[in-house]
Design an enzyme around this catalytic site. Sequence first.
Site, PDB file in Angstrom:
ATOM      1  N   ASP A  55      -6.458 -15.139 -13.645  1.00  0.00           N
ATOM      2  CA  ASP A  55      -6.495 -13.954 -12.824  1.00  0.00           C
ATOM      3  C   ASP A  55      -6.474 -14.232 -11.364  1.00  0.00           C
ATOM      4  OD1 ASP A  55      -7.307 -11.480 -11.327  1.00  0.00           O
ATOM      5  OD2 ASP A  55      -8.306 -10.758 -13.081  1.00  0.00           O
ATOM      6  N   ASN A  80       3.966 -14.582  -8.104  1.00  0.00           N
ATOM      7  CA  ASN A  80       4.503 -13.481  -8.596  1.00  0.00           C
ATOM      8  C   ASN A  80       3.671 -12.078  -8.869  1.00  0.00           C
ATOM      9  OD1 ASN A  80       6.828 -12.116 -10.368  1.00  0.00           O
ATOM     10  ND2 ASN A  80       5.316 -12.144 -11.525  1.00  0.00           N
ATOM     11  N   SER A 126       8.829  -8.173  -0.904  1.00  0.00           N
ATOM     12  CA  SER A 126       9.377  -7.067  -1.111  1.00  0.00           C
ATOM     13  C   SER A 126       9.996  -6.591   0.291  1.00  0.00           C
ATOM     14  CB  SER A 126       8.328  -5.938  -1.504  1.00  0.00           C
ATOM     15  OG  SER A 126       8.958  -4.579  -1.532  1.00  0.00           O
ATOM     16  N   ALA A 177      -0.870   0.577   1.491  1.00  0.00           N
ATOM     17  CA  ALA A 177      -1.426  -0.593   1.121  1.00  0.00           C
ATOM     18  C   ALA A 177      -0.446  -1.548   0.470  1.00  0.00           C
ATOM     19  CB  ALA A 177      -2.472  -0.380   0.212  1.00  0.00           C
ATOM     20  N   TYR A 178       0.543  -1.108  -0.166  1.00  0.00           N
ATOM     21  CA  TYR A 178       1.567  -2.256  -0.648  1.00  0.00           C
ATOM     22  C   TYR A 178       2.340  -2.784   0.378  1.00  0.00           C
ATOM     23  CZ  TYR A 178       5.121  -3.847  -3.892  1.00  0.00           C
ATOM     24  OH  TYR A 178       6.045  -4.882  -4.311  1.00  0.00           O
ATOM     25  N   ARG A 211      14.110  -2.484 -12.297  1.00  0.00           N
ATOM     26  CA  ARG A 211      13.416  -1.716 -13.343  1.00  0.00           C
ATOM     27  C   ARG A 211      12.355  -2.373 -14.285  1.00  0.00           C
ATOM     28  NH1 ARG A 211      18.857  -0.448 -13.233  1.00  0.00           N
ATOM     29  NH2 ARG A 211      19.647  -1.723 -15.156  1.00  0.00           N
TER      30      ARG A 211
HETATM   31  P1  NAP Z   1       5.163  -5.894 -13.590  1.00  0.00           P
HETATM   32  O1  NAP Z   1       6.207  -5.563 -14.476  1.00  0.00           O
HETATM   33  O2  NAP Z   1       4.294  -4.544 -13.267  1.00  0.00           O
HETATM   34  O3  NAP Z   1       4.384  -6.966 -13.472  1.00  0.00           O
HETATM   35  C1  NAP Z   1       3.288  -7.338 -12.708  1.00  0.00           C
HETATM   36  C2  NAP Z   1       2.734  -8.637 -13.162  1.00  0.00           C
HETATM   37  O4  NAP Z   1       1.663  -9.036 -12.385  1.00  0.00           O
HETATM   38  C3  NAP Z   1       1.929  -8.317 -14.726  1.00  0.00           C
HETATM   39  O5  NAP Z   1       2.185  -9.418 -15.467  1.00  0.00           O
HETATM   40  C4  NAP Z   1       0.597  -8.292 -14.437  1.00  0.00           C
HETATM   41  O6  NAP Z   1       0.027  -8.436 -15.222  1.00  0.00           O
HETATM   42  C5  NAP Z   1       0.565  -9.169 -13.041  1.00  0.00           C
HETATM   43  N1  NAP Z   1      -0.709  -9.055 -12.650  1.00  0.00           N
HETATM   44  C6  NAP Z   1      -1.265  -7.847 -11.660  1.00  0.00           C
HETATM   45  N2  NAP Z   1      -2.499  -8.212 -11.270  1.00  0.00           N
HETATM   46  C7  NAP Z   1      -2.805  -9.545 -11.599  1.00  0.00           C
HETATM   47  C8  NAP Z   1      -3.869 -10.289 -11.394  1.00  0.00           C
HETATM   48  N3  NAP Z   1      -5.147  -9.840 -10.784  1.00  0.00           N
HETATM   49  N4  NAP Z   1      -3.796 -11.719 -11.973  1.00  0.00           N
HETATM   50  C9  NAP Z   1      -2.813 -11.901 -12.632  1.00  0.00           C
HETATM   51  N5  NAP Z   1      -1.647 -11.201 -12.762  1.00  0.00           N
HETATM   52  C10 NAP Z   1      -1.890 -10.187 -12.445  1.00  0.00           C
HETATM   53  O7  NAP Z   1       5.938  -5.604 -12.011  1.00  0.00           O
HETATM   54  P2  NAP Z   1       7.171  -6.597 -11.590  1.00  0.00           P
HETATM   55  O8  NAP Z   1       8.313  -5.530 -10.753  1.00  0.00           O
HETATM   56  O9  NAP Z   1       7.413  -7.505 -12.258  1.00  0.00           O
HETATM   57  O10 NAP Z   1       6.205  -7.050 -10.162  1.00  0.00           O
HETATM   58  C11 NAP Z   1       6.349  -8.644 -10.132  1.00  0.00           C
HETATM   59  C12 NAP Z   1       6.510  -8.884  -8.604  1.00  0.00           C
HETATM   60  O11 NAP Z   1       7.718  -8.362  -7.838  1.00  0.00           O
HETATM   61  C13 NAP Z   1       5.232  -8.153  -7.886  1.00  0.00           C
HETATM   62  O12 NAP Z   1       4.589  -8.875  -6.866  1.00  0.00           O
HETATM   63  C14 NAP Z   1       5.789  -7.061  -7.157  1.00  0.00           C
HETATM   64  O13 NAP Z   1       5.318  -6.548  -6.026  1.00  0.00           O
HETATM   65  C15 NAP Z   1       7.146  -7.585  -6.666  1.00  0.00           C
HETATM   66  N6  NAP Z   1       8.399  -6.570  -6.467  1.00  0.00           N
HETATM   67  C16 NAP Z   1       8.850  -5.744  -7.517  1.00  0.00           C
HETATM   68  C17 NAP Z   1       9.824  -4.907  -7.100  1.00  0.00           C
HETATM   69  C18 NAP Z   1      10.408  -4.090  -8.182  1.00  0.00           C
HETATM   70  O14 NAP Z   1      11.044  -3.107  -7.958  1.00  0.00           O
HETATM   71  N7  NAP Z   1      10.010  -3.986  -9.407  1.00  0.00           N
HETATM   72  C19 NAP Z   1      10.264  -4.937  -5.953  1.00  0.00           C
HETATM   73  C20 NAP Z   1       9.792  -5.856  -4.979  1.00  0.00           C
HETATM   74  C21 NAP Z   1       8.832  -6.749  -5.443  1.00  0.00           C
HETATM   75  P3  NAP Z   1      -0.860  -7.371 -16.450  1.00  0.00           P
HETATM   76  O15 NAP Z   1       0.511  -7.343 -17.529  1.00  0.00           O
HETATM   77  O16 NAP Z   1      -1.957  -7.957 -16.952  1.00  0.00           O
HETATM   78  O17 NAP Z   1      -0.832  -6.096 -15.970  1.00  0.00           O
END
Ligand code: NAP
Length: 254
Positions: A55, A80, A126, A177-178, A211
């Site tokens: 975590d 990530n 991002s 905040a993001y 997505r």
């Molecule tokens: P996601 O599907 O919500 O995945 C987020 C991941 O982070 C999940 O595995 C989540 O675990 C984990 N996480 C959250 N808090 C945590 C913690 N305290 N310790 C360990 N793991 C934790 O979102 P995603 O889109 O794949 O996001 C991945 C990265 O890409 C993020 O940094 C996000 O900001 C970045 N990003 C995403 C987008 C987009 O459009 N999707 C765009 C730009 C950047 P749980 O399953 O336990 O919640």
Amino acid sequence: MPTALVTGGNQGLGFETAKGLVKAGWDVVVTARREAAGLDAAKKLGRRARFVPLDVTDARSIELAARSLAGTELDTLLNNAGISLDGFDGTVAERTIDTNYRGAARVTDAFLPLLAPSANIVMVSSGMGELSAVSPELRQRLLAPLLDRSLLDAYVDDFIARVRDGARDLGGFPRSAYRVSKIALNALTRILARSLPSGQRVNAVCPGWVRTRMSGSGATRSVEHGASGIVWAATLGPDGPTGGFFRDGRAIEW
Ligand code: NAP
């Protein structure tokens, strides 16, 4: 075989990037905060993957993960894990920054001793972290070659305090905040690039609007497309760039 460690590897971009790395012949340490989800992800990825609980907001959990991997050389560290919360108040600011910025900083510090001499660190950032969102004065301070981690932490702490106080003036930061968490993550990338031993690289990557659970089904990119640029940065060789911000393998503006 080269080895990568990914935080938040149980779903979304983290899982898809792990899948891409396994396909490319890498071993992957999938970390996740929820054990069942992490074990399930590692099982789906097959024999090249193993699960370690982690975590990013919990210093003890990070320490235990690093200890359990003593003796393993990491060719890539993939920061990530991330969250995007609804609303805008002190709690949202604190939690978002603690995960997206401080979490990546904590994990990087803990795993630096395990990194291979030519390792890559990848910050999954991002376009929301672009400096166009901050005031010209703050932009100059964030880009200053003298910016260091304690100064960056002070700017971020000041932002959280202002949000908590309900201040209108957020010290040049945007009302998100993001965005601020990713602005700070990008600044950390530039700072680390100056301090890593030569041979090691650190880059920030924007995966685009993807997505996943975070962005929902209306986002424009498939998770495969979003992860491809992360895999690119994760597998850069010794001649690869460092201290940059990339989307789809192409440099973008801070
Ligand atoms: P996601 O599907 O919500 O995945 C987020 C991941 O982070 C999940 O595995 C989540 O675990 C984990 N996480 C959250 N808090 C945590 C913690 N305290 N310790 C360990 N793991 C934790 O979102 P995603 O889109 O794949 O996001 C991945 C990265 O890409 C993020 O940094 C996000 O900001 C970045 N990003 C995403 C987008 C987009 O459009 N999707 C765009 C730009 C950047 P749980 O399953 O336990 O919640």
